[in-house]
Design an enzyme around this catalytic site. Structure first.
Site, short mmCIF file in Angstrom:
data_model
loop_
_atom_site.label_atom_id
_atom_site.label_comp_id
_atom_site.label_asym_id
_atom_site.label_seq_id
_atom_site.Cartn_x
_atom_site.Cartn_y
_atom_site.Cartn_z
N PRO A 1 44.84 36.77 46.44
CA PRO A 1 44.47 35.39 46.74
C PRO A 1 44.67 34.48 45.52
CG PRO A 1 42.51 36.76 46.54
CD PRO A 1 43.70 37.67 46.41
N GLU A 2 45.01 33.21 45.75
CA GLU A 2 45.13 32.25 44.66
C GLU A 2 43.73 31.73 44.32
OE1 GLU A 2 48.38 30.29 43.79
OE2 GLU A 2 49.66 31.72 44.82
N LYS B 1 40.25 34.70 39.59
CA LYS B 1 40.15 35.55 40.78
C LYS B 1 38.83 36.31 40.85
CE LYS B 1 45.02 35.30 41.06
NZ LYS B 1 46.30 35.74 40.53
#
Ligand SMILES: [Zn+2]
Length: 285
Positions: A2-3, A55
């Site tokens: 995921p960004e 993250k």
């Protein structure tokens, strides 16, 4: 992976369900977490803050400890009302934090640790607030200083270094380089101070635009404030260059190029005309 904007949205949603409320139950399948809970019970404490750092997702408890989770590819946090049916099987449950109103469930969270304040400060893998693009304590000067330690590396790779600038994933990497007219294969040392400052500002701006309250799940960098909430068949439809290899540049019409870049072999998209190398050399796409 995921960004940063995805983790930020998760932290915001978890914060709304948990902050300021007394924990009524804590459960985990991780022995280190349950041992911590045995020694210093989380039930009875409150959640003081939930934040994303790149993250990582951090949940700070009133007793002083912080639960740090990293999602990698597989993990997710869900929020349910008490008694509501979970959308993942129970076997995927790793962590549960309950209060009177909500049940927060961490499914298949691959990395989870409970840290005391001094351990959090020393945790080298968790980016400090100063370098997280979505943090209000972001400090561009600190990011510039860290970028200068990677002077010989290609700038698009450096944008992915979570210990230099946290929260920019592979999609934003190409987009940030395009909107600032920087060739992604430029070495950091070849870029003027103003270009580096513009890159950092663009990273903050583009990622922040994707965590607005009305943002959908799709990353949008092209099309101004027009947000797409439906699923696009073409992943590049709302972007300047990412996923658009061979299609015309939205600024100049030149074909967008695609190339694998860096030691981690991440895909990069760019326009050779809008993003020339500073020394005039060309890079094959
Ligand atoms: Zn172009």
């Amino acid at each position: 992976m995921p960004e940063g904007d995805t983790i930020f949205r998760t932290a915001r949603a978890l914060g709304r369900a948990l902050i300021g409320k007394q924990i009524t139950k804590f459960r985990s399948t991780y022995p280190l977490l349950t041992r911590f809970d045995d020694d210093v019970p989380l039930a009875g404490q409150t959640v003081e803050q939930v934040e994303s750092r790149g993250k990582w997702l951090l949940i700070h408890f009133s007793g002083g400890a912080t639960l740090a989770t990293h999602m990698l590819m597989s993990g997710s946090w869900h929020i349910y009302k008490p008694g509501e049916r979970w959308q993942q099987p129970r076997i995927n449950m790793r962590i549960v934090i309950e209060n009177g109103d909500y049940v927060a469930v961490g499914f298949r969270v691959p990395v989870a640790k409970m840290l005391k304040p001094q351990e959090l400060a020393r945790a080298a893998k968790i980016p400090p607030q100063a370098i997280d693009v979505l943090n209000e304590n972001f400090n561009a000067g600190e990011v510039l200083r860290r970028m200068s330690t990677c002077a010989d590396e290609e700038v698009a790779d450096v944008l992915l270094h979570q210990e230099v600038l946290a929260g920019v994933g592979n999609v934003f990497k190409s987009e940030v380089c395009f909107v600032t007219g920087v060739n992604p294969f430029s070495r950091v040392v070849s870029l003027e101070h103003e270009k580096l400052t513009a890159l950092i500002a663009a990273a903050r701006r583009l990622v922040a635009a994707n965590v607005l309250e009305d943002s959908g799940e799709t990353i949008v960098t092209y099309g101004g404030r027009k947000r797409r909430t439906t699923h696009e068949a073409d992943p590049g439809a709302s972007l300047w260059v990412y996923g658009r290899a061979g299609e015309p540049c939205r600024r100049c019409g030149e074909g967008i190029r695609r190339r694998i870049q860096g030691p981690d072999a991440r895909v990069t998209f760019w326009c050779a005309r809008c993003q020339p190398m500073a020394d005039g050399t060309d890079v094959d796409g």
